[in-house]
Design an enzyme around this catalytic site. Structure first.
Site, PDB file in Angstrom:
ATOM      1  N   HIS A  13     -15.251 -46.978 -10.394  1.00 45.20           N
ATOM      2  CA  HIS A  13     -16.003 -47.269  -9.149  1.00 45.20           C
ATOM      3  C   HIS A  13     -15.532 -46.285  -8.084  1.00 45.20           C
ATOM      4  CE1 HIS A  13     -17.817 -50.427  -6.239  1.00 45.20           C
ATOM      5  NE2 HIS A  13     -17.556 -49.338  -5.535  1.00 45.20           N
ATOM      6  N   HIS A  15     -16.758 -43.584  -4.729  1.00 43.73           N
ATOM      7  CA  HIS A  15     -17.710 -42.992  -3.774  1.00 43.73           C
ATOM      8  C   HIS A  15     -17.286 -41.557  -3.490  1.00 43.73           C
ATOM      9  CE1 HIS A  15     -19.493 -46.940  -2.831  1.00 43.73           C
ATOM     10  NE2 HIS A  15     -18.266 -47.381  -3.057  1.00 43.73           N
ATOM     11  N   LYS A  98     -26.837 -50.162  -9.950  1.00 36.20           N
ATOM     12  CA  LYS A  98     -25.924 -50.807  -9.004  1.00 36.20           C
ATOM     13  C   LYS A  98     -26.698 -51.685  -8.041  1.00 36.20           C
ATOM     14  CE  LYS A  98     -22.226 -51.665  -6.620  1.00 36.20           C
ATOM     15  NZ  LYS A  98     -21.348 -50.787  -5.861  1.00 36.20           N
ATOM     16  N   HIS A 135     -22.275 -55.432  -6.341  1.00 39.16           N
ATOM     17  CA  HIS A 135     -21.504 -55.717  -5.127  1.00 39.16           C
ATOM     18  C   HIS A 135     -21.760 -57.203  -4.889  1.00 39.16           C
ATOM     19  CE1 HIS A 135     -19.714 -54.896  -1.076  1.00 39.16           C
ATOM     20  NE2 HIS A 135     -20.230 -56.096  -0.921  1.00 39.16           N
ATOM     21  N   HIS A 173     -15.185 -54.521  -7.620  1.00 40.07           N
ATOM     22  CA  HIS A 173     -14.151 -54.733  -6.592  1.00 40.07           C
ATOM     23  C   HIS A 173     -13.957 -56.215  -6.261  1.00 40.07           C
ATOM     24  CE1 HIS A 173     -17.715 -54.795  -4.078  1.00 40.07           C
ATOM     25  NE2 HIS A 173     -17.761 -53.514  -3.829  1.00 40.07           N
ATOM     26  N   ASP A 247     -12.898 -47.887  -5.822  1.00 37.32           N
ATOM     27  CA  ASP A 247     -13.769 -48.038  -4.653  1.00 37.32           C
ATOM     28  C   ASP A 247     -13.341 -47.085  -3.538  1.00 37.32           C
ATOM     29  OD1 ASP A 247     -15.922 -49.012  -3.203  1.00 37.32           O
ATOM     30  OD2 ASP A 247     -14.823 -50.733  -2.415  1.00 37.32           O
TER      31      ASP A 247
END
Ligand code: NCD
Ligand code: ZN
Ligand code: ZN
Length: 345
Positions: A13, A15, A98, A135, A173, A247
Site C-alpha cells: 500500500h 502513495h 481500490k 479504505h 491500513h 500507506d
C-alpha cells in the site's frame, strides 16, 4: 552486531503521487522494496486502464538507473466503473481495484457513493481474480471519526462479503481490534495491510502536549488497546493474513503544518526498519519476514522476491525534512532515530 536477513520485502500500500513528488519519494521505496501496490488517488484519479498504464510508465521512468523495483498498478473504483473496465484491467496486468468511500480521505472526491450499486462490478472483480482493496471507513457525518472503521465493518464490509463471498479483499491500513478480529474470523479470501504508524503509535502521539500534524493520517490513530491488538494480530495465530503496507503518503510540509492539515504520513525512508522495531518489541523478529516479504505476495498470487535485504541493529538518524520539488517533506520519526538500519547494497 545483530543482523537480520530477509527475503526482499514488498509494500502492499503505497502513495507515490506524480511529477516532482514521485521523483523525490520513489528512490526511498525502490531501495527497500521489490514491489509496491501503487494507490490510484491522483488528481484526477487513475480510473481507466490507459491511465494506469501511463502512470506505470511514469513510475518506471522515475526509477534510479539499474533498479529492479516493480510497481503493481491499481484502479480507482468510481460510481461509473463498468464490468468491461474490470475485464480490461485484468488483461492489462492491473492487480486490484481500490475503494475510496466518497469523502473518506485524501483525494477521495471521485469515490464511491453507494457500494451496493456496484455489486455486478464486485462480482466481476472476483471472477477475474483481481483483489479488492478497501479504505474501510464510513463517512456519515453522525459517526464519530474514531468509530468510522468499526461501523464500516458492520454496514459495508460484512454485507458485501455476504453478497460476494469469494471476493478477495484487502482491508487496508487497519487500525482497530474490530478490524483485526474481522480479518482473523473471515475466510482466507480476506487479509489486511498494516502500517508502521498504526503498529507504533496511538492517539496520544497525535494529541498529547500539542497537536502533532505529522502524526495525522486516516484512519486516525486509535487508543493504545487497538495498537496492541494490531501487533497481536500481525504476530499471532492468524499472522499469515496480515502484511506490510506502509500507506506512506507524501504531503508537503506546509500542507501538514496548516490550520486544516491534510491526512497522511511519509514513512518510506525507513519503512522496513520501523517494522523491525515493532516485531523486536513484540519478541517476534522471527515473524517479520512472513509479514514483510511472504504474506502479501501469497495473497496477491505473486512469487516471493528472489533477492534479500539485511538489517543491522544500529541506530540511524532521520532528517528533520527532505526536499520534494520546491517544498519540504517531513518523514516519520523526523529529527529522531530508528533502531535498525538497512544495509546498503
Ligand atoms: C492517504 C493519502 O495521503 O493519499 N492518506 C492517509 O491519511 N492515509 C490516503 C489514504 O490512504 O487514505
Ligand atoms: Zn486509505
Ligand atoms: Zn493510503
Amino acid at each position: 552486531m545483530q543482523t537480520l536477513t530477509l527475503i526482499r520485502p514488498d509494500d502492499m500500500h503505497l502513495h507515490l503521487r506524480d511529477g516532482d513528488a514521485l521523483k523525490a519519494v520513489l528512490p526511498y521505496t525502490a531501495r527497500q522494496m521489490g514491489r509496491a501496490v501503487i494507490m490510484p488517488n491522483l488528481k484526477p484519479p487513475v480510473a481507466q486502464v490507459e491511465d494506469a498504464l501511463a502512470y506505470k510508465q511514469r513510475i518506471l521512468d522515475a526509477l534510479p538507473p539499474g533498479s529492479r523495483f516493480q510497481p503493481l498498478m491499481t484502479l480507482y473504483l468510481t460510481d461509473n466503473t463498468t464490468v468491461e473496465t474490470v475485464r480490461a484491467a485484468k488483461a492489462a496486468g492491473v492487480v486490484a481495484f481500490k475503494l475510496y468511500p466518497a469523502g473518506a480521505t485524501t483525494n477521495s472526491d471521485s469515490g464511491v457513493t453507494d457500494l451496493f450499486k456496484l455489486l455486478p462490478v464486485l462480482r466481476e472483480i472476483a471472477a477475474q481474480d483481481l483483489r479488492f482493496l478497501v479504505h474501510g471507513e464510513v463517512t456519515d457525518a453522525d459517526i464519530d471519526i474514531f468509530d468510522r472503521e468499526a461501523v464500516f465493518i458492520e454496514r459495508i464490509l460484512k454485507p458485501v462479503l455476504a453478497e460476494v463471498p469469494d471476493l478477495k479483499v484487502v482491508f487496508e491500513h487497519i487500525t482497530t481490534a474490530e478490524a483485526a478480529r474481522l480479518v482473523c474470523e473471515a475466510g482466507d479470501n480476506v487479509a489486511a495491510s498494516v502500517t508502521p504508524q498504526h503498529l507504533l503509535l496511538n492517539r496520544n502521539d497525535l494529541l498529547v502536549g500539542g497537536v502533532r500534524p505529522h502524526h495525522y493520517c486516516l484512519p486516525v490513530l486509535k487508543r493504545e488497546t487497538h495498537r496492541q491488538a494490531l501487533v497481536a494480530a500481525a504476530t499471532g495465530d492468524k499472522a499469515h493474513k496480515f502484511f506490510l503496507g506502509t500507506d506512506s503518503a507524501p504531503h508537503p510540509q506546509h500542507a501538514k503544518e496548516n490550520a486544516c492539515g491534510c491526512a497522511g504520513m511519509f514513512s518510506a525512508m525507513t519503512a522496513i526498519e520501523l517494522y523491525a522495531e515493532v516485531f523486536e518489541a513484540a519478541g517476534a523478529l522471527d515473524k517479520l519476514q512472513a509479514f514483510a516479504s511472504q504474506n502479501g505476495a501469497r495473497f496477491y498470487g505473486l512469487p516471493e522476491n528472489s533477492d534479500t535485504v539485511t538489517l543491522v541493529k544500529q541506530a540511524q538518524s532521520v532528517p528533520a525534512s527532505v526536499p520534494m520539488g520546491e517544498a519540504q517533506l517531513v518523514p516519520m520519526r523526523a529529527g529522531g532515530e530508528v533502531a535498525w538500519t538497512l544495509q546498503q547494497d
